[in-house]
Design a protein around this motif. Structure first.
Motif, PDB file in Angstrom:
ATOM      1  N   GLU A  22       0.835  -1.226  -0.099  1.00 24.65           N
ATOM      2  CA  GLU A  22      -0.165  -0.072   0.077  1.00 24.65           C
ATOM      3  C   GLU A  22       0.764   1.188   0.002  1.00 24.65           C
ATOM      4  O   GLU A  22       2.021   1.252   0.701  1.00 24.65           O
ATOM      5  CB  GLU A  22      -0.991   0.009   1.142  1.00 24.65           C
ATOM      6  N   LYS A  24       0.475   5.557  -0.006  1.00 27.38           N
ATOM      7  CA  LYS A  24      -0.645   6.729   0.433  1.00 27.38           C
ATOM      8  C   LYS A  24       0.252   7.989  -0.245  1.00 27.38           C
ATOM      9  O   LYS A  24       1.404   8.434  -0.142  1.00 27.38           O
ATOM     10  CB  LYS A  24      -0.582   6.600   1.786  1.00 27.38           C
ATOM     11  N   SER A  27      -4.986  12.034   0.362  1.00 31.76           N
ATOM     12  CA  SER A  27      -6.101  11.258   0.654  1.00 31.76           C
ATOM     13  C   SER A  27      -6.394   9.995  -0.314  1.00 31.76           C
ATOM     14  O   SER A  27      -7.138   9.082  -0.101  1.00 31.76           O
ATOM     15  CB  SER A  27      -7.335  11.854   0.586  1.00 31.76           C
ATOM     16  N   LEU A  29      -4.970   6.325  -1.637  1.00 27.42           N
ATOM     17  CA  LEU A  29      -4.405   4.927  -1.091  1.00 27.42           C
ATOM     18  C   LEU A  29      -4.307   4.111  -2.361  1.00 27.42           C
ATOM     19  O   LEU A  29      -5.290   3.768  -2.868  1.00 27.42           O
ATOM     20  CB  LEU A  29      -5.157   4.286  -0.102  1.00 27.42           C
ATOM     21  N   ASP A  31      -3.082   0.467  -3.870  1.00 28.74           N
ATOM     22  CA  ASP A  31      -3.091  -0.955  -3.295  1.00 28.74           C
ATOM     23  C   ASP A  31      -2.500  -2.032  -4.322  1.00 28.74           C
ATOM     24  O   ASP A  31      -3.227  -2.057  -5.369  1.00 28.74           O
ATOM     25  CB  ASP A  31      -4.395  -1.441  -2.697  1.00 28.74           C
ATOM     26  N   ASP A  52      -7.683   3.998  -3.937  1.00 27.73           N
ATOM     27  CA  ASP A  52      -8.879   4.317  -3.188  1.00 27.73           C
ATOM     28  C   ASP A  52      -8.689   5.825  -2.597  1.00 27.73           C
ATOM     29  O   ASP A  52      -7.813   6.197  -2.054  1.00 27.73           O
ATOM     30  CB  ASP A  52      -8.610   3.531  -1.916  1.00 27.73           C
ATOM     31  N   ASN A  53     -10.003   6.416  -2.864  1.00 28.41           N
ATOM     32  CA  ASN A  53      -9.719   7.947  -2.680  1.00 28.41           C
ATOM     33  C   ASN A  53     -10.687   8.207  -1.437  1.00 28.41           C
ATOM     34  O   ASN A  53     -11.679   8.016  -1.210  1.00 28.41           O
ATOM     35  CB  ASN A  53     -10.365   8.739  -3.522  1.00 28.41           C
ATOM     36  N   GLN A  54     -10.013   8.302  -0.036  1.00 34.77           N
ATOM     37  CA  GLN A  54     -10.446   8.475   1.246  1.00 34.77           C
ATOM     38  C   GLN A  54     -10.912   9.838   1.640  1.00 34.77           C
ATOM     39  O   GLN A  54     -11.309  10.303   2.721  1.00 34.77           O
ATOM     40  CB  GLN A  54      -9.365   7.908   2.188  1.00 34.77           C
ATOM     41  N   GLY A  55     -10.753  10.743   0.589  1.00 34.25           N
ATOM     42  CA  GLY A  55     -10.961  12.080   0.915  1.00 34.25           C
ATOM     43  C   GLY A  55     -12.367  12.679   0.405  1.00 34.25           C
ATOM     44  O   GLY A  55     -12.999  11.911  -0.206  1.00 34.25           O
ATOM     45  N   GLY A  97     -14.476   9.681  -2.069  1.00 33.50           N
ATOM     46  CA  GLY A  97     -14.811   8.535  -1.426  1.00 33.50           C
ATOM     47  C   GLY A  97     -15.073   7.182  -2.421  1.00 33.50           C
ATOM     48  O   GLY A  97     -15.608   6.432  -1.964  1.00 33.50           O
ATOM     49  N   GLN A  99     -13.364   4.551  -5.480  1.00 35.19           N
ATOM     50  CA  GLN A  99     -12.161   3.785  -5.961  1.00 35.19           C
ATOM     51  C   GLN A  99     -12.154   3.403  -7.340  1.00 35.19           C
ATOM     52  O   GLN A  99     -13.198   3.369  -7.927  1.00 35.19           O
ATOM     53  CB  GLN A  99     -12.375   2.423  -5.185  1.00 35.19           C
TER      54      GLN A  99
END
Length: 153
Positions: A22, A24, A27, A29, A31, A52-55, A97, A99
């Motif tokens: 992973e 980063k 925001s 990630l 993988d 993966d957008n965690q923002g 939010g 992927q």
């Protein structure tokens, strides 16, 4: 006996870190970057991963580069007149939010004009840098595998 146990524990810990795949940036990630082993005489190979957008705001993958190839292009498989065709795309949006999966028969990175075939055999790794509009440059290591991982289809 204690020395053997400690040595075994250390080796297992190294194996876990070696398989940790992973990366980063902001925001985002990324993988498990992976690629298939380069078949003999093949002029190109593809690289795959998941973003993966965690923002709370979207970002965009603008380009990719690697020292092992003359060109690294963003591509997508699309269905045209009942046939799957591969097309180069200028960028790939990563929704807030959400992927995006780079996988066989979907988005992927095409590596063209291969310079170093020695790094494209099973068990090797090669450097790939993803350039995002907001998150900036993200260097990753791509693991070369003989077969696609089960989750990639």
């Amino acid at each position: 006996m204690l020395k053997k146990t400690l040595l075994l524990a250390a080796l297992l810990l190294l194996a876990v870190f070696a398989n940790a795949h992973e990366y980063k940036a902001g925001s985002l990630l990324v993988d498990h970057p992976w690629s298939m082993q380069l078949p003999p005489n093949a002029p190109s190979v593809a690289a795959y991963f998941t973003i993966d957008n965690q923002g709370a705001s979207a970002d965009r993958l603008l380009s990719v580069d690697t020292p092992i190839a003359g060109q690294a292009q963003l591509h997508q498989h699309v269905q045209v007149d009942g046939l799957m065709k591969m097309r180069q795309v200028p960028s790939v949006e990563v929704p807030a939010g959400g992927q995006v999966s780079f996988s066989p028969m979907g988005y992927h990175v095409m590596l063209l004009d291969i310079k170093d075939r020695s790094q494209l055999v099973e068990g090797q790794r090669f450097a790939l840098t993803l350039h995002f509009e907001k998150a900036g440059a993200l260097p990753v290591q791509v693991v070369v595998q003989k077969q696609a991982p089960e989750h990639s289809h």
